[in-house]
Scaffold this motif. Structure first.
Motif, PDB file in Angstrom:
ATOM      1  N   ASN A   1     -16.618  17.473   6.970  1.00  0.00           N
ATOM      2  CA  ASN A   1     -17.962  17.599   7.514  1.00  0.00           C
ATOM      3  C   ASN A   1     -18.012  17.369   9.015  1.00  0.00           C
ATOM      4  OD1 ASN A   1     -20.120  18.450   5.863  1.00  0.00           O
ATOM      5  ND2 ASN A   1     -19.733  16.682   4.532  1.00  0.00           N
TER       6      ASN A   1
ATOM      7  N   ASN B   1     -23.262  20.281  -1.749  1.00  0.00           N
ATOM      8  CA  ASN B   1     -23.190  18.818  -1.733  1.00  0.00           C
ATOM      9  C   ASN B   1     -23.972  18.175  -2.881  1.00  0.00           C
ATOM     10  OD1 ASN B   1     -21.524  17.484   0.165  1.00  0.00           O
ATOM     11  ND2 ASN B   1     -22.708  18.499   1.793  1.00  0.00           N
TER      12      ASN B   1
ATOM     13  N   ARG C   1     -13.812  21.610   8.259  1.00  0.00           N
ATOM     14  CA  ARG C   1     -15.181  21.108   8.150  1.00  0.00           C
ATOM     15  C   ARG C   1     -15.616  20.978   6.702  1.00  0.00           C
ATOM     16  NH1 ARG C   1     -18.463  24.522  12.032  1.00  0.00           N
ATOM     17  NH2 ARG C   1     -18.940  25.646  10.117  1.00  0.00           N
TER      18      ARG C   1
END
Lengths: 197, 197, 197, 197
Positions: free
Chosen positions: B191, A191, B187
DNA sequence: TATGAATGAGTGTTCATTCAT
DNA sequence: GATGAATGAACACTCATTCAT
């Protein structure tokens, strides 16, 4: 002795770079500029050339993989190097080759599992657990993480013709498309963008 | 007229399900229980059978892809369906086949670009932009998003022998490994876990 | 110079003792422990090695035959020695070799007729006539007599596999079977056992 | 179906009549006037053609041998017929072929031992014992008697080139030489000429 | 529509032979 | 003299393809 090497390298390139998985001895000989019989002189049979060439290439690949995980680098650096391994593969068709060949004789693959791979993976699994606890990375099993990276890195090479067709990309555009992916893969894991220095 | 269909279906299964990409006309004829010469009677040549079968299979696949994007489903549902398309492919070896065949004649792929694909993609691109703005999904180009899903879905099928070797997984363990992936892919995009209902 | 001899002797053994009539130059070179190319260095071609080796072996055989007939021995002793020549041949496969090779080029055999053979045979023909008159032996032409002895002596070597099969004899039993034959052949000519002294 | 037969007969002739024991598939195909690939179409491999052809020929030969011994003929008539079998063989090189081939794989011969051969031989052994007691024939074991006849009959065919060379006989003279032998062999057994009627 | 028979082109492989050293 | 490397010709065999029926 250098001719043997020449044949081997030519075969590697024909099989794994050019993707001509069904290449005949004649094609390889032509490409290497040698007589067809020489292939048998050095390797006895086409199959033995195959096996030799596959064995060597797999050893090299496995060596690189182990090298990445064995290094003293940080977790993020390791992931970075691992992505590189699959995004800029020397032999884009190696994996395709393995898939098609192994359909016939899946047992053959077992030869390519190096002895120290297990301990290396075990140690990396621990490192991953630590990073998960630290929150560096979202919870994920080591196997899934590694397969994700391999998938995201290799597949665009394998499926190049499909993707180019679907999105109507010429070779240049596809090249650019691929370049973006390294950071993209990294970001899908952490991320955040890659920290260059 | 049903014999022609029989041959075609048999060829599809032999090529794309069983992964016997270099299957001879004899093998296909045997599998279909017909005379070898009949293949030439209906398809003139082995290559034309290949092309026909590939064409049809690609059309079917493209049809499904377009169907997913054209539907009235929500963005998340579309993504979910699209994952399914590549995770449980009817023809596990189709992509390998395309890769290996297209190496020889990459121009062939152009035949497989359906007319309405572009507009469907354009419309999906807009929908994606909306969701990005809404924060449903991290910023990403449509091309990269789609390729990511295809990569994460297909690659584990293509590279099955490699992965099984590296992690020492038997067929049962690999099956389980694959099952986990759908939610995992979802996911990696949103997320969050898939919302079943 | 002794390497040439080594190759020749090895070839003789491979061809005529071991019965490997189609032996390749590689096999002969291996057996002799020399490089394959040396055979061509000394003999120019495989055929010339064949011819040389055949020529020498035939000369040796012809020499022995002539030696038997030229000796001062009695008629019965000569016959006895002649039987020995064919019953305990140094090269059991020599005759088979000649048969199979001469089919292709029968003219080759003419090279193996030594100059003094004719006179030796003429003299033996006279001796035979004398013995026939004396009643030592039943009336028979020299040619038929000699061929009979050669037949009875050599054939069981040539047809060993057939005979072993028909009568179900193992190697030991066949050895015993052969041992009985010398006296048996002698008796078929003189109606009496060999007089040893 | 008649082409298969044609190939088989051609092969028999090439191998066993012409003595071309190492004949290639090309030679056989040319001789038969068919395409080389047809041989593989009907017999799968050169070896299988060999085996089939050898098997059939041996069966035929064994059948004739058994036929002679099984008949109701007198002892002398049986011997006469048996001599004929080997003096005028349809396939002069059959035995040479067997000898050279069996060197490589002697076990193969065991396939050619027919079931009823043993009893036929046992019965002939008894008949021989009777004749020996009657004084028709000098004491001799059945095995030696049979091998003698085979030797005297076959060898002159096998060793034709040698014999012609030694005695300087042209083909016509050799023909005459052979013609004399039937009665000569008979006389070597029974000490009397053949009784024609 | 279906099939057995037949063929030509091509494959891997072997082998005697040549050549440079 | 001796050797490893290299080659061309040939071989058994396979396969897609054609043809007559």
């Amino acid at each position: 002795m250098q001719t043997e090497e020449l044949i081997k390298e030519t075969a590697k390139n024909v099989f794994f770079q050019k993707g001509h998985l069904r290449a005949t001895t004649q094609e390889i000989a032509d490409e290497a500029g040698v007589n067809r019989a020489l292939i048998h002189y050095y390797f006895r049979s086409r199959n033995q050339l195959f096996d030799t060439v596959l064995q060597e290439t797999m050893s090299e690949l496995m060596g690189r993989i182990i090298g990445v995980f064995k290094s003293e680098a940080t977790f993020k650096q390791k992931i970075c190097s691992f992505i590189d391994l699959f995004i800029t593969s020397q032999y884009p068709y190696l994996q395709t080759f393995i898939v098609t060949e192994m359909v016939k004789d899946p047992e053959k693959m077992k030869l390519f599992h190096p002895k120290d791979l297990d301990e290396v993976l075990t140690s990396f699994r621990k490192q991953l657990a630590v990073e998960v606890r630290k929150g560096t990375i979202a919870p994920v099993s080591m196997e899934q993480l590694i397969v994700n990276i391999m998938s995201l890195g290799s597949y665009p090479y394998l499926a190049k013709p499909i993707i180019q067709t679907v999105f109507i990309l010429d070779d240049q555009a596809y090249e650019n498309f691929l370049k973006e992916r390294k950071n993209l893969i990294y970001r899908s894991i952490f991320n955040e963008d890659i920290q260059e220095e």
